[in-house]
Design a protein around this motif. Structure first.
Motif, mmCIF file in Angstrom:
data_model
loop_
_atom_site.group_PDB
_atom_site.id
_atom_site.type_symbol
_atom_site.label_atom_id
_atom_site.label_comp_id
_atom_site.label_asym_id
_atom_site.label_seq_id
_atom_site.Cartn_x
_atom_site.Cartn_y
_atom_site.Cartn_z
ATOM 1 N N ILE A 252 -3.931 -3.959 6.962
ATOM 2 C CA ILE A 252 -5.153 -3.107 6.344
ATOM 3 C C ILE A 252 -5.715 -1.708 7.309
ATOM 4 N N THR A 253 -5.889 -2.219 8.410
ATOM 5 C CA THR A 253 -6.232 -1.306 9.442
ATOM 6 C C THR A 253 -5.407 -0.158 9.399
ATOM 7 N N LYS B 218 0.763 -1.289 0.012
ATOM 8 C CA LYS B 218 0.045 -0.079 -0.021
ATOM 9 C C LYS B 218 0.869 1.306 -0.067
ATOM 10 N N GLU C 28 -3.485 6.878 6.505
ATOM 11 C CA GLU C 28 -4.040 7.769 5.337
ATOM 12 C C GLU C 28 -4.842 8.838 6.188
ATOM 13 N N GLN C 29 -5.710 8.480 7.297
ATOM 14 C CA GLN C 29 -6.407 9.680 7.961
ATOM 15 C C GLN C 29 -5.507 10.393 8.945
ATOM 16 N N SER D 298 -2.915 0.997 7.568
ATOM 17 C CA SER D 298 -3.017 1.679 6.404
ATOM 18 C C SER D 298 -4.081 2.851 6.457
ATOM 19 N N GLU D 299 -5.298 2.181 6.786
ATOM 20 C CA GLU D 299 -6.379 3.179 6.629
ATOM 21 C C GLU D 299 -6.068 4.415 7.826
#
Ligand code: FAD
Length: 457
Positions: free
Chosen positions: A320-321, A25, A327-328, A323-324
Motif C-alpha cells: 500500500i505504501t 494497484k 503515485e507521488q 503504491s502511494e
C-alpha cells in the motif's frame, strides 16, 4: 526509466502478499525466487496460522478466500504445558483458533494470486547483489539457474523479502539507518518432523500443544501440533544464546524418548530445520528506494515464532505504501516512511513488548514455571491477553489472591511485576514512533536502555 516499478527478492508469504497488493494497484512488479517455481512455499514450518490474520488481510487488501484444499485440520485452541507436564493452560479464543495447512500448497496459492493480480514471477533465480546509483538503491544483480553470468535489473523500489537471511538488508551501506545485522541472540533455531501415526490416535487433534522446558529448549519450546487424528507436526526450537543446545540433539534424546506417539510406528512425511528472528521489528523498515518485508524485517512474534500472518500484514502494508509513493513519483525514505508507523502501530508495538517478555522467560527456571502453573499465579486468560496485546495483565480482583498463592516465591512475583512495567514502557515508546526519519535516532536512544533493563530483569 527502470525495468520495473518494484523488484521483490523472495516469493515467500511476505513477498507474495506485497506483489499481490502492488499488482492489483496496476504497478509493474517482479517477484524473484531462487526456488523452482513449483517448489515456492516449501519450507520447514509448524504449519499453523491463526484465522484472524486472514480476516485482517481481507479487510486491508481484499485477500481472496484461501481454498479449502490447503487446510490440513482446523485448530480450536492451544495448550501451554508446564515442564512437569502435570499442569496445562488452555488458550482458546479468536486469536488462537485457526488451522494447520500444507506449506507448499499455501505458497503455491499465494504465488498464483500474485500472478493473477499482474505480478511477473521469475523462479530458479538467485538475487545476488543490490545495485546503487549515487549511493541509493537502484536495482539488483541476479543469476538465473543454468546461467554463468549475472544480469542487472533496475527498479524504482527494491524489496528484501528473502526471509531470515535478510540477504539484501546486509548489503546496505554503513550509513543506512536500517540495521544491517540481527544479533545471534535474537534468533530461534528449530528442527521439526511431520509424521503419519497409523498406530496412534491424537485425542484432541484440534488443540496444539506447546511444552515449556527451560532445561531443554531455553527460551523456546517443544511443539506437538496434530494435523488430524493420525498425523502430527512435531518440533523443538530454542534461542541461539551462547552455549545453547542443538535442537537436533534435543529432538533425538528428549522428544523421541518422552512422548508416547514417538515410540509408535511413524511414517516420515518431512524432516527439516530452520531459523527465525524473534526480536522487535527492525527499527526502520525503509531506506531510499528500499523496503523490508517479513523475516528480513524481523516481523516475527518473539514468543511463539509465528511469522506467516505478520509477514503477510507487512507485505500488504508495504505494498500500500509503495503504491502511494509511486503515485507521488517519490520513492525516497521520506515517501516510504509511512510503512513504519503503519506496521509499528498494528503489530510492531506488540512484538516489541513481547520481546521484553522473551527476556523474562529466558531468565526463569522450570521450578518457577511449575510453581506458577500449579498455584495458578498465571492463568490462561493472562497468557492469551499478553500474546494478544503485548500487555502483562492480571485481573485486579484476583491480584491479592494470587499474591497470597505466591508467598514463598516473592522474588518471582516481584520480577513479574517489574517486567510488566518494562513492557508498558516499551509500548509507550512505540506509541511515539517518529513520523519522519529525522526522529529515528532520538527514538532509538529511548528504546535501547529499556531493553538493557529487560535483559537484566
Ligand atoms: C521451524 C520453523 C517453524 C515455524 N512455524 C511457523 C508456524 O507454525 N506458523 C507461522 O506463522 N510461522 C512459523 N514460522 C515462521 C515463518 O515460517 C516465517 O516467519 C515466514 O515464512 C516468513 O515469511 P517470509 O516471506 O518473510 O520468508 P520466507 O517464507 O522464508 O520466504 C523467503 C523466500 O525468499 C527466497 N530467497 C531467499 N534468498 C533468496 C535469494 N538470494 N534470491 C532469491 N530468492 C531468495 C526463499 O527461497 C524463500 O522462498 C516458523 C519458522 C521456522 C523456522
Amino acid at each position: 526509466m527502470t525495468d520495473y516499478d518494484v523488484i521483490i527478492a523472495g516469493a515467500g508469504t511476505g513477498g507474495a502478499t506485497m506483489a499481490y497488493t502492488l499488482g492489483k494497484k496496476g504497478h509493474s512488479v517482479l517477484l524473484i525466487d531462487r526456488k523452482q517455481k513449483d517448489m515456492i512455499g516449501y519450507k520447514t514450518c509448524g504449519d499453523a496460522l491463526g484465522s484472524h490474520h486472514l480476516k485482517a488481510l481481507d479487510s486491508l487488501v481484499n485477500l481472496p478466500q484461501m481454498p479449502k484444499g490447503i487446510v490440513e485440520y482446523d485448530i480450536a485452541g492451544i495448550d501451554i504445558i508446564a515442564p512437569d507436564r502435570e499442569h496445562r493452560l488452555r488458550m482458546a479464543g479468536p486469536t488462537t483458533s485457526g488451522f494447520s495447512f500444507n506449506r507448499l500448497k499455501l505458497g503455491q496459492w499465494m504465488l498464483s494470486i500474485a500472478e493473477d493480480a499482474g505480478a511477473t514471477v521469475m523462479a530458479s533465480t538467485r538475487v545476488k547483489r543490490l545495485m546503487f546509483d549515487g549511493g541509493k538503491v537502484s536495482g539488483v544483480k541476479i543469476m538465473e539457474e543454468g546461467s554463468d553470468s549475472d544480469k542487472e535489473l533496475s527498479g524504482r523500489i527494491v524489496v528484501d523479502a528473502t526471509g531470515a537471511v535478510g540477504m539484501l538488508r546486509r548489503q546496505l551501506p554503513e550509513s543506512s539507518p536500517v540495521e544491517r545485522t540481527i544479533a545471534k541472540e535474537d534468533f530461534m533455531v528449530a528442527v521439526r518432523d511431520i509424521y503419519e501415526t497409523p498406530d496412534y490416535t491424537f485425542e484432541t487433534p484440534d488443540i496444539l500443544d506447546i511444552y515449556w522446558d527451560q532445561e531443554q529448549t531455553l527460551g523456546g519450546y517443544i511443539w506437538v501440533f496434530p494435523q488430524g487424528p493420525n498425523r502430527v507436526n512435531v518440533g523443538c526450537g530454542l534461542m541461539t544464546i551462547p552455549g545453547h543446545k542443538k535442537p537436533q540433539d534435543i529432538f533425538n534424546n528428549f522428544v523421541r524418548k518422552n512422548w508416547d506417539f514417538m515410540k509408535t510406528k511413524l511414517v516420515d512425511i518431512h524432516s527439516g530445520g530452520g531459523i527465525a528472528p524473534v526480536r522487535r521489528p527492525i527499527d526502520t523498515l525503509v531506506d531510499d528506494n528500499f523496503m523490508l518485508v517479513g523475516d528480513s524485517g524481523a516481523q516475527v512474534n518473539p514468543i511463539h515464532g509465528g511469522g506467516i500472518g505478520s509477514s503477510m500484514l507487512g507485505g500488504a502494508q508495504a505494498g500500500i505504501t509503495a503504491s502511494e509513493a509511486l503515485e507521488q513519483n517519490d520513492t525516497s525514505i521520506n515517501a516510504l516512511w509511512p510503512y513504519n508507523p503503519r506496521y509499528m502501530e498494528s503489530y510492531g508495538i506488540k512484538q516489541a513488548s513481547l520481546d521484553v517478555f522473551r527476556w523474562f522467560l529466558l531468565n526463569i527456571t522450570n521450578e518457577d514455571i511449575n510453581f506458577a502453573f500449579k498455584k495458578q499465579i498465571v492463568k490462561a486468560s493472562d497468557l492469551l491477553n499478553t500474546s494478544k496485546t503485548g500487555k502483562m495483565s492480571m485481573g485486579s480482583g484476583e491480584k491479592f489472591k494470587r499474591l497470597v498463592a505466591g508467598v514463598g516465591k516473592v522474588p518471582l512475583l516481584m520480577r513479574i511485576n517489574k517486567i510488566g512495567k518494562i513492557m508498558e514502557e516499551v509500548k509507550a515508546v512505540y506509541a511515539a514512533y517518529p513520523d519522519s526519519p529525522k526522529g529515528l535516532q532520538d527514538w532509538k536512544a529511548r528504546l535501547v536502555p529499556i531493553y538493557d533493563a529487560a535483559k537484566k530483569a
